[in-house]
Write a protein that holds these residues in place. Sequence first.
Motif, mmCIF file in Angstrom:
data_model
loop_
_atom_site.group_PDB
_atom_site.id
_atom_site.type_symbol
_atom_site.label_atom_id
_atom_site.label_comp_id
_atom_site.label_asym_id
_atom_site.label_seq_id
_atom_site.Cartn_x
_atom_site.Cartn_y
_atom_site.Cartn_z
ATOM 1 N N ASN A 291 0.820 -1.213 0.000
ATOM 2 C CA ASN A 291 0.000 0.000 0.000
ATOM 3 C C ASN A 291 0.853 1.262 0.000
ATOM 4 O OD1 ASN A 291 -2.530 -1.331 0.025
ATOM 5 N ND2 ASN A 291 -2.168 -1.848 2.147
ATOM 6 N N LEU A 292 1.853 1.283 -0.827
ATOM 7 C CA LEU A 292 2.782 2.398 -0.926
ATOM 8 C C LEU A 292 2.246 3.409 -1.936
ATOM 9 C CD1 LEU A 292 5.628 2.959 0.238
ATOM 10 C CD2 LEU A 292 6.555 1.914 -1.811
ATOM 11 N N ASP A 293 2.326 4.706 -1.595
ATOM 12 C CA ASP A 293 1.857 5.744 -2.507
ATOM 13 C C ASP A 293 2.975 6.230 -3.435
ATOM 14 O OD1 ASP A 293 -0.899 6.075 -1.497
ATOM 15 O OD2 ASP A 293 0.135 6.680 0.339
ATOM 16 N N PHE A 294 4.169 6.451 -2.866
ATOM 17 C CA PHE A 294 5.272 6.998 -3.643
ATOM 18 C C PHE A 294 6.584 6.295 -3.318
ATOM 19 C CE2 PHE A 294 2.292 10.492 -3.065
ATOM 20 C CZ PHE A 294 2.074 10.869 -4.376
ATOM 21 N N LEU A 295 7.402 6.178 -4.343
ATOM 22 C CA LEU A 295 8.774 5.730 -4.178
ATOM 23 C C LEU A 295 9.643 6.824 -4.775
ATOM 24 C CD1 LEU A 295 10.424 2.352 -4.788
ATOM 25 C CD2 LEU A 295 11.328 4.361 -5.934
#
Length: 79
Positions: free
Chosen positions: A36-40
């Motif tokens: 559930n990651l939004d940004f890398l």
Amino acid sequence: MRLKFVLLGLKKDNKQRLITMAVEAGMQIRAGVTQNLDFLCGGYNAGPAKLEKSRHQGTTVLTESQFCSLIETGEIPDQ
């Protein structure tokens, strides 16, 4: 909802600076590529497998300058 992000492949000083900026902006830090990651934010030494995994999961991958722009303006920069 707090945005979740991870920083990969950055120099130690740059990474710490970005973490401080992001936390002050109310973002949540993740240690690695999670579901559930939004940004890398990928730096010069980000591993291609992790970048690909993030893209496959639908995570927005940004450069360091794009990530700074996101924090400063609140808008996702063009890729």
